[in-house]
Design an enzyme around this catalytic site. Structure first.
Site, PDB file in Angstrom:
ATOM      1  N   ASN A   9      23.682  62.304 -18.835  1.00  0.00           N
ATOM      2  CA  ASN A   9      22.951  62.721 -17.635  1.00  0.00           C
ATOM      3  C   ASN A   9      21.995  63.843 -18.030  1.00  0.00           C
ATOM      4  O   ASN A   9      22.425  64.972 -18.260  1.00  0.00           O
ATOM      5  CB  ASN A   9      23.965  63.201 -16.583  1.00  0.00           C
ATOM      6  CG  ASN A   9      23.299  63.798 -15.366  1.00  0.00           C
ATOM      7  OD1 ASN A   9      22.085  63.654 -15.181  1.00  0.00           O
ATOM      8  ND2 ASN A   9      24.080  64.470 -14.533  1.00  0.00           N
ATOM      9  N   LYS A  11      19.829  65.290 -16.300  1.00  0.00           N
ATOM     10  CA  LYS A  11      19.549  66.192 -15.169  1.00  0.00           C
ATOM     11  C   LYS A  11      18.041  66.511 -15.092  1.00  0.00           C
ATOM     12  O   LYS A  11      17.225  65.669 -15.408  1.00  0.00           O
ATOM     13  CB  LYS A  11      20.378  67.469 -15.271  1.00  0.00           C
ATOM     14  CG  LYS A  11      21.861  67.198 -15.443  1.00  0.00           C
ATOM     15  CD  LYS A  11      22.697  68.414 -15.201  1.00  0.00           C
ATOM     16  CE  LYS A  11      24.127  68.118 -15.575  1.00  0.00           C
ATOM     17  NZ  LYS A  11      25.041  69.172 -15.172  1.00  0.00           N
ATOM     18  N   HIS A  95      26.896  62.911  -7.634  1.00  0.00           N
ATOM     19  CA  HIS A  95      27.109  63.964  -8.639  1.00  0.00           C
ATOM     20  C   HIS A  95      27.409  65.292  -7.927  1.00  0.00           C
ATOM     21  O   HIS A  95      26.867  65.563  -6.851  1.00  0.00           O
ATOM     22  CB  HIS A  95      25.858  64.109  -9.517  1.00  0.00           C
ATOM     23  CG  HIS A  95      26.103  64.982 -10.703  1.00  0.00           C
ATOM     24  ND1 HIS A  95      26.026  66.359 -10.625  1.00  0.00           N
ATOM     25  CD2 HIS A  95      26.461  64.698 -11.975  1.00  0.00           C
ATOM     26  CE1 HIS A  95      26.313  66.861 -11.815  1.00  0.00           C
ATOM     27  NE2 HIS A  95      26.581  65.887 -12.656  1.00  0.00           N
ATOM     28  N   GLU A  97      26.400  68.192  -8.311  1.00  0.00           N
ATOM     29  CA  GLU A  97      25.242  69.025  -7.963  1.00  0.00           C
ATOM     30  C   GLU A  97      24.567  68.515  -6.701  1.00  0.00           C
ATOM     31  O   GLU A  97      23.991  69.291  -5.929  1.00  0.00           O
ATOM     32  CB  GLU A  97      24.276  69.087  -9.158  1.00  0.00           C
ATOM     33  CG  GLU A  97      24.847  69.983 -10.249  1.00  0.00           C
ATOM     34  CD  GLU A  97      24.548  69.535 -11.665  1.00  0.00           C
ATOM     35  OE1 GLU A  97      23.617  68.747 -11.873  1.00  0.00           O
ATOM     36  OE2 GLU A  97      25.279  69.979 -12.577  1.00  0.00           O
ATOM     37  N   GLU A 167      34.695  64.417 -12.420  1.00  0.00           N
ATOM     38  CA  GLU A 167      33.998  65.592 -12.934  1.00  0.00           C
ATOM     39  C   GLU A 167      34.443  66.824 -12.155  1.00  0.00           C
ATOM     40  O   GLU A 167      33.860  67.140 -11.097  1.00  0.00           O
ATOM     41  CB  GLU A 167      32.486  65.413 -12.780  1.00  0.00           C
ATOM     42  CG  GLU A 167      31.938  64.236 -13.553  1.00  0.00           C
ATOM     43  CD  GLU A 167      30.469  64.440 -13.865  1.00  0.00           C
ATOM     44  OE1 GLU A 167      30.137  64.492 -15.052  1.00  0.00           O
ATOM     45  OE2 GLU A 167      29.663  64.584 -12.942  1.00  0.00           O
ATOM     46  N   GLY A 173      28.858  72.111 -16.752  1.00  0.00           N
ATOM     47  CA  GLY A 173      27.841  73.065 -17.185  1.00  0.00           C
ATOM     48  C   GLY A 173      28.371  74.470 -17.390  1.00  0.00           C
ATOM     49  O   GLY A 173      27.607  75.415 -17.503  1.00  0.00           O
ATOM     50  N   SER A 213      31.490  69.499 -19.478  1.00  0.00           N
ATOM     51  CA  SER A 213      31.401  70.178 -20.768  1.00  0.00           C
ATOM     52  C   SER A 213      31.996  69.363 -21.921  1.00  0.00           C
ATOM     53  O   SER A 213      32.662  69.912 -22.806  1.00  0.00           O
ATOM     54  CB  SER A 213      32.054  71.560 -20.688  1.00  0.00           C
ATOM     55  OG  SER A 213      31.381  72.360 -19.724  1.00  0.00           O
TER      56      SER A 213
END
Ligand code: PEP
Length: 252
Positions: A9, A11, A95, A97, A167, A173, A213
């Site tokens: 991904n 991003k 996702h 985010e 996730e 991140g 991560s």
């Protein structure tokens, strides 16, 4: 036997030139990859370029999001048909985010899952608990709820097109990774839910990726767990040097 799936991904990173070069680098290094499914998810504006570079290679291209309407007055949005038109095979939906920064709900994500399937796209449905939820002992309740809601109305037959990505929000991140045991426990919980909603066959066949991560030095341990069927990789997918070793860890 589930075929592991490693996805990158990208991003909102890279520019046109670097996206092109990364795709070229992956094409050279992963030209023969077969036993592991590999996909990259560039920003919308570079999809066309990356899909052209990766055309006729085993590396699939997908988008990071889509809008659940076919066309119309949705300024700034992109439809599923547009994504298939530029060479996408899959799409990341839900996702963390988008859930936590943009405010997407389970219900909205479920609409996207249905629209993606209708358009011939294979959704990667992301879910995961926050740190507060984990500390409050709510991990299983949260991820089970997100899974049930995200798949509401999806048939057992359609499940072969769906990948689930666990996730944990606290690991995305942040450099903090779930331990292999924590990942496996969450994946086992999700597989149980799939058994309840569908049946044992669907539960056993569904690919459940871990994301948060993942790096070359922790990938092998995570991927060795029985319920971990691949990785959704953010930061480490931005260079050939860090993404290819993760794919190789899945091959071993
Ligand atoms: C992700 O973007 O889905 C992700 C897991 O990011 P990172 O690997 O950087 O934690």
């Amino acid at each position: 036997m589930r075929r592991l799936f490693v996805a990158g991904n990208w991003k909102m990173n890279l520019d046109g030139c670097r996206s092109h070069d990364l795709a070229e680098g992956l094409k050279k290094q992963l030209a023969d990859v077969q036993d592991v499914r590999v996909a990259v998810f560039p920003p919308y504006v570079y999809l066309n370029c990356v899909a052209n570079v990766l055309n006729k290679t085993p590396i699939e291209v997908g988008a990071q999001n889509m809008y659940p309407e076919p066309e119309g007055a949705y300024t700034g949005e992109v439809s599923g048909a547009m994504l298939t038109d530029v060479g996408c095979r899959c799409v990341i939906l839900g996702h963390s985010e988008r859930r936590h920064v943009i405010g997407e709900t389970d219900e909205f994500i479920n609409r996207k899952v249905h629209k993606a399937l209708e358009c011939g796209l294979e959704p990667v449905l992301c879910l995961g608990e926050t740190l507060e939820q984990r500390r409050a002992g709510q991990m299983e309740k949260v991820v089970s709820g997100q899974l049930r809601a995200g798949l509401d109305g999806v048939s057992a037959g359609q499940m072969e097109k769906i990948t689930v990505a666990y996730e944990p929000v606290w690991a995305i991140g942040t450099g903090e990774t779930a331990t292999p045991e924590q990942a496996d426990q969450a994946h086992a919980c999700l597989r149980n839910v799939l058994g309840e909603v569908y049946d044992e066959e669907v539960a056993e066949a569904t690919i459940i990726q871990y994301g948060g991560s993942v790096k070359p030095d922790n990938a092998a341990d995570l991927l060795s767990m029985p319920n971990v069927d691949g990785a959704l990789v953010g930061g480490a997918s931005l260079s050939v040097e860090s993404f290819v070793p993760i794919v190789q860890a899945a091959l071993n």
